[in-house]
Design an enzyme around this catalytic site. Structure first.
Site, PDB file in Angstrom:
ATOM      1  N   PHE A  71       0.814  -1.294   0.050  1.00 17.89           N
ATOM      2  CA  PHE A  71       0.026   0.114  -0.257  1.00 17.89           C
ATOM      3  C   PHE A  71       0.810   1.209   0.008  1.00 17.89           C
ATOM      4  CE2 PHE A  71      -2.573  -3.306   1.521  1.00 17.89           C
ATOM      5  CZ  PHE A  71      -3.706  -2.862   0.610  1.00 17.89           C
ATOM      6  N   SER A  72       0.738   2.213   0.725  1.00 17.49           N
ATOM      7  CA  SER A  72       1.168   3.504   0.876  1.00 17.49           C
ATOM      8  C   SER A  72       2.986   3.729   1.428  1.00 17.49           C
ATOM      9  CB  SER A  72       0.556   4.194   1.704  1.00 17.49           C
ATOM     10  OG  SER A  72      -0.811   4.718   1.154  1.00 17.49           O
ATOM     11  N   SER A  73       3.599   2.361   1.702  1.00 19.77           N
ATOM     12  CA  SER A  73       4.697   2.105   1.880  1.00 19.77           C
ATOM     13  C   SER A  73       5.139   2.553   0.284  1.00 19.77           C
ATOM     14  CB  SER A  73       5.238   1.243   2.270  1.00 19.77           C
ATOM     15  OG  SER A  73       4.477   0.967   3.641  1.00 19.77           O
ATOM     16  N   THR A  74       4.058   2.099  -0.409  1.00 15.15           N
ATOM     17  CA  THR A  74       5.098   2.628  -2.047  1.00 15.15           C
ATOM     18  C   THR A  74       5.079   4.201  -2.274  1.00 15.15           C
ATOM     19  OG1 THR A  74       3.277   0.728  -2.486  1.00 15.15           O
ATOM     20  CG2 THR A  74       3.780   2.178  -5.050  1.00 15.15           C
ATOM     21  N   LYS A  75       4.599   4.665  -1.829  1.00 13.53           N
ATOM     22  CA  LYS A  75       4.526   6.222  -2.150  1.00 13.53           C
ATOM     23  C   LYS A  75       6.843   6.528  -1.502  1.00 13.53           C
ATOM     24  CE  LYS A  75       0.090   8.219  -0.781  1.00 13.53           C
ATOM     25  NZ  LYS A  75      -0.770   7.418  -0.642  1.00 13.53           N
TER      26      LYS A  75
END
Length: 388
Positions: A71-75
């Protein structure tokens, strides 16, 4: 296999035994079904652990090569990729987004600089266009809708978490200046040179490696559940940003589909191992097998606070640098020199510029909360305590 029905594989430097203990506790308590944790210090692996199960039925063991949706660890990975292009002279953080993407200038967004997109100040956290899931996953319809979107506030006047639009805005900038899809640029610039198994746009050959995501359990307290539903309703900015566009996105089994894995969502659908996440972050602050991804002065600039205080979307205090979340928002266990990004459900990737530490934690059992995940906090705290 332990008496509680889970296994742990991998290796740990003797000084970092506390991390193994915390990892085992997460599994033994049932907080984790399957997970992996990796820690680098000064370019060297000191923790590389995996364990538990890659599916909810506990039939498929989590192995060294199991990958997970983060999820937002992608950011944070997306931010690092954009900053690589800044170092190459292809992007200017203070230039208007519209200089690279003219259509973005609609509805008064012509002067919004690239930096504001990376620090959640662009004012477009929600997309009002009615789109199908196929259109969103096809890339061009969603970035066209974002370019046409009217801001929710005067850009730059405040900040608010851009759940999904962050990745599409930054990803389109990357595509515009390179002529290549974001996932290809990520591979060319970062993951291939490092030998890191992390993808935005998962290749079909890697699909069998992906752990099956286990959606979060419903809130047990009826009052808490009702409050959550009010805060995230379709008529709220938080709800529109979280589930939009078109109320398409929810934390359920949709994220276990090949379509969601194969698409490119640079805010939300990165898939990789804990080792890859830690290796990428380690290479931001030290040499890793001869590879360093960003210069120290670039990291110093990225760690400088750009957005701080009440978040217009989340309704809670958040703090961001240029592309990265900063303490105390990042993790209750993170030291002041840390930067990175957590992901919905519990994943976490970060680096510490002073300790030259890279940290990655991935898992399949989602737990939702707005104040951080205790599983990753225990692991990170143990890593810091082991530094001595």
């Amino acid at each position: 296999m332990s008496a509680n029905g889970f296994h742990i594989g991998g290796s740990v430097d003797p000084r970092f035994g506390r991390v193994r203990d915390a990892f085992a506790d997460n599994l033994a308590s049932g907080a984790d079904v399957g997970a992996a944790c990796c820690v680098y210090v000064r370019g060297r692996v000191v923790v590389d652990l995996w364990g538990g199960w890659a599916d909810r039925d506990r039939e498929r063991p989590w192995t060294e090569d199991t990958a997970a949706l983060v999820f937002s660890s992608t950011k944070g990975v997306t931010a690092a990729c954009a900053l690589r292009l800044v170092e190459h002279g292809l992007l200017d953080l203070d230039a208007p987004i519209a200089a690279y993407w003219p259509e973005f200038s609609a509805e008064g967004k012509g002067e919004v600089p690239v930096r504001w997109a990376l620090s959640h100040r662009a004012g477009v956290p929600a997309i009002d266009a009615e789109l199908t899931l196929d259109e969103v996953l096809a890339w061009h319809p969603i970035v066209t809708a974002i370019a046409a979107q009217r801001p929710s506030w005067t850009p730059g006047s405040r900040h608010g978490y851009h759940f999904r639009s962050y990745g599409w805005i930054v990803g389109e900038l990357v595509r515009r200046v390179t002529g290549r899809p974001f996932g290809r640029v990520l591979a060319d610039e970062m993951t291939a040179p490092l030998g890191a198994d992390f993808w935005v746009g998962l290749p079909a050959a890697a699909e069998p490696r992906v752990a099956r995501l286990i959606p979060p359990p419903p809130l047990a307290d009826p009052d808490a559940r009702a409050m959550f539903e009010r805060l995230t309703g379709p008529d709220t900015l938080l709800g529109r940003a979280l589930t939009g566009p078109s109320n398409l996105f929810h934390y359920d089994d949709m994220w276990n589909t090949r379509a969601l894995h194969a698409a490119e969502m640079p805010s939300s659908n990165g898939i990789g191992t804990a080792r890859a996440l830690a290796r990428i972050y380690a290479a931001l602050v030290s040499d890793v097998d001869g590879v360093r991804l960003l210069r120290p002065e670039t990291i110093a600039g990225a760690r400088a606070v750009q957005s701080d205080g009440s978040d217009a979307v989340l309704g809670l205090p958040t703090r961001f640098g240029t592309g990265f979340m900063l303490p105390p928002s990042l993790s209750i266990a993170a030291a002041p020199a840390a930067f990175g990004h957590p992901g919905a459900g519990g994943s976490l990737g970060l680096a510490d510029a002073e300790a030259e530490l890279g940290f990655g934690y991935v898992m399949n059992q989602m737990q939702l909360g707005l104040t951080g995940d205790p599983r990753s906090a225990r692991l990170l705290q143990a890593a810091y305590e082991s530094l001595g």
